[in-house]
Design an enzyme around this catalytic site. Structure first.
Site, PDB file in Angstrom:
ATOM      1  N   PHE A 145       9.056   9.878  -8.813  1.00  0.00           N
ATOM      2  CA  PHE A 145      10.492  10.121  -8.598  1.00  0.00           C
ATOM      3  C   PHE A 145      11.322   9.502  -9.703  1.00  0.00           C
ATOM      4  O   PHE A 145      10.860   8.644 -10.463  1.00  0.00           O
ATOM      5  CB  PHE A 145      10.942   9.555  -7.241  1.00  0.00           C
ATOM      6  CG  PHE A 145      10.719   8.060  -7.089  1.00  0.00           C
ATOM      7  CD1 PHE A 145      11.562   7.133  -7.701  1.00  0.00           C
ATOM      8  CD2 PHE A 145       9.670   7.571  -6.315  1.00  0.00           C
ATOM      9  CE1 PHE A 145      11.352   5.762  -7.566  1.00  0.00           C
ATOM     10  CE2 PHE A 145       9.448   6.205  -6.179  1.00  0.00           C
ATOM     11  CZ  PHE A 145      10.302   5.300  -6.807  1.00  0.00           C
ATOM     12  N   HIS A 178       1.819  -2.522  -4.716  1.00  0.00           N
ATOM     13  CA  HIS A 178       2.612  -1.700  -5.644  1.00  0.00           C
ATOM     14  C   HIS A 178       3.636  -0.860  -4.896  1.00  0.00           C
ATOM     15  O   HIS A 178       4.330  -0.044  -5.498  1.00  0.00           O
ATOM     16  CB  HIS A 178       1.715  -0.830  -6.516  1.00  0.00           C
ATOM     17  CG  HIS A 178       1.264   0.463  -5.894  1.00  0.00           C
ATOM     18  ND1 HIS A 178       0.758   0.559  -4.617  1.00  0.00           N
ATOM     19  CD2 HIS A 178       1.229   1.730  -6.394  1.00  0.00           C
ATOM     20  CE1 HIS A 178       0.442   1.814  -4.365  1.00  0.00           C
ATOM     21  NE2 HIS A 178       0.716   2.546  -5.416  1.00  0.00           N
TER      22      HIS A 178
END
Length: 466
Positions: A226, A393
């Site tokens: 994104f 993460h």
């Protein structure tokens, strides 16, 4: 060419029955090899048969060479499982735990850790951290080599976003490209030094990859990749970014090394599996020794793919900063799906693979995203030895893509986004916020690993799709 070589011709040369014959014949059908005379083809195949080691890294013939080389005298066996650090065990699915257990049985494994966002992957689980002795495991690095987060912070107030939603949507549409479609038009392409890297010439496998890399540079992948505008909230006055406590407009991107990284991962995983034969449950954890030519080749290619991923983010942020007419006050970038040469607390040098795990060495800054409707966090690593200096993460998947498509509807996703005042361009049900774990629970499970300096809350999100 009027005459083509057949299987019997290769058998007469001395080729053994099996894969090598089929692979060689298929290779000879490639356009640039069809132009070679029959005599030269025979001479090439004789050389290949006599000295397959000479072709182990050849762009055209490495797979044939691997099929000709004698198999290892025995399959490599797994050893007793070594212990590893586990964070947020209650949030981790059994499949990921089993994969980590298997990785800890490799004879080259030294230490490991599993992050609270962990879920099942190929080879090493997503969220797995593995330290090995002089060996690199392509599938413990991952397919999207060097995938990373990058954040730019601008001297703009949060109301800038709410007042200019349509304008910012257009900026994202005009200045980003996603998925496997073409990149930017010729007039909009930006150059970058990474495309001139000597590694494209020095590593045989990469010699025909530069053109695709040049086409895709500055673009983002599909899936969970994104580019988004949101609100940065700095809460720790001691942050290394030099930002006063307060709120700002932020630009956050998540993407990796595109087709370049994927081709490197798949090519060298196949070679590793051919040269390092493990029991079936561990076959995707095949490694390349760093004292060998293939290991050194992969390391160079992995490093280039990581540099390329960083260059893509450089261009994304450059384009959008220019479109905004702003220069960032601060930038933070961190990557995962990579292997590092590091020294453990006992002084031992190891190769640390972080597959979907953020480097969190002492003082190292990073961004750990949540979901489209949950904040991400700007963090400073605490360098915890047991975690191999790592943290999660992201939030990690709660549902697989298939399950998300089965259980969630587009209407549900739209309603959820609207309730959180988030605008989404592109995306799919498989990336719905509800398909991800609770980032607050994940952060609670790793509070000993990182200090939180601030947060990033998404507001306008661009992903692959119309």
């Amino acid at each position: 060419m009027a005459q083509q070589l057949r299987g019997n011709d290769l058998r007469q040369l001395g080729f053994p029955e099996g894969r090598a014959i089929g692979l060689a014949l298929a290779q000879l059908q490639r356009k640039h090899l069809k132009k070679i005379s029959l005599t030269d083809q025979l001479a090439l195949l004789q050389h290949l048969l006599a000295a397959p080691h000479d072709f182990a890294t050849h762009l055209d013939w490495s797979h044939v060479a691997a099929a000709l080389l004698p198999p290892p005298s025995r399959h490599l066996e797994l050893v007793a499982r070594k212990p590893y650090a586990l964070y947020g065990a209650e949030h981790i699915e059994p499949g990921a735990l089993h994969q980590m257990d298997t990785a800890m049985k490799l004879p080259v494994t030294v230490a490991g850790a599993l992050m609270p966002d962990a879920h099942h992957g190929y080879g090493l689980p997503i969220g797995g951290v593995l330290a090995t002795d002089n060996a690199v495991i392509p599938y413990a690095v991952g397919v999207d080599i060097g995938c990373r987060m990058a954040l730019s912070v601008f001297a703009l107030p949060p109301k800038f976003i709410s007042q200019r939603v349509q304008e910012l949507q257009k900026l994202l549409l005009d200045n980003t490209r996603f998925g496997n479609r073409t990149g930017f038009d010729r007039g909009k392409k930006l150059g970058h030094a990474v495309l001139d890297s000597a590694t494209f010439r020095d590593v045989p496998f990469l010699r025909n990859k530069q053109a695709t890399a040049a086409e895709q540079i500055g673009t983002s992948g599909s899936g969970n990749h994104f580019v988004e505008f949101g609100v940065v909230d700095i809460t720790d006055p001691t942050n290394e970014m030099g930002l006063p406590v307060g709120q700002y407009v932020g630009l956050l991107s998540h993407s990796g090394s595109r087709g370049l990284g994927a081709s490197v991962a798949n090519h060298y995983t196949k070679l590793a599996m051919e040269n390092c034969q493990l029991p079936n449950e561990a076959k995707h954890l095949a490694w390349l020794g760093l004292d060998g030519e293939l290991g050194q080749e992969y390391w160079a290619a992995m490093t280039l793919a990581g540099d390329y991923a960083s260059a893509c983010h450089d261009q994304i942020h450059h384009r959008l900063a220019k479109a905004l007419g702003e220069r960032p006050l601060a930038k933070v970038e961190n990557h995962h799906n990579f292997a590092w040469q590091e020294r453990m607390q006992d002084g031992r040098e190891v190769i640390v693979h972080r597959k979907g795990a953020t480097p969190a060495g002492a003082g190292v800054l990073g961004i750990i995203p949540g979901s489209m409707t949950a904040p991400g966090f700007i963090v400073r690593g605490r360098g915890v030895a047991e975690s191999l200096g790592s943290a999660s993460h992201g939030a990690g998947r709660l549902m697989s893509r298939t399950r998300a498509k089965q259980e969630l509807s587009e209407a549900q996703v739209r309603q959820h986004l609207k309730a959180h005042d988030v605008v989404l361009q592109g995306g799919g049900v498989d990336e719905a916020p509800m398909a991800y774990k609770d980032i607050h629970q994940v952060m609670q499970s790793q509070q000993e690993l990182v200090d939180v300096l601030g947060s990033f809350t998404p507001k306008i999100v661009r992903m692959d799709g119309a």
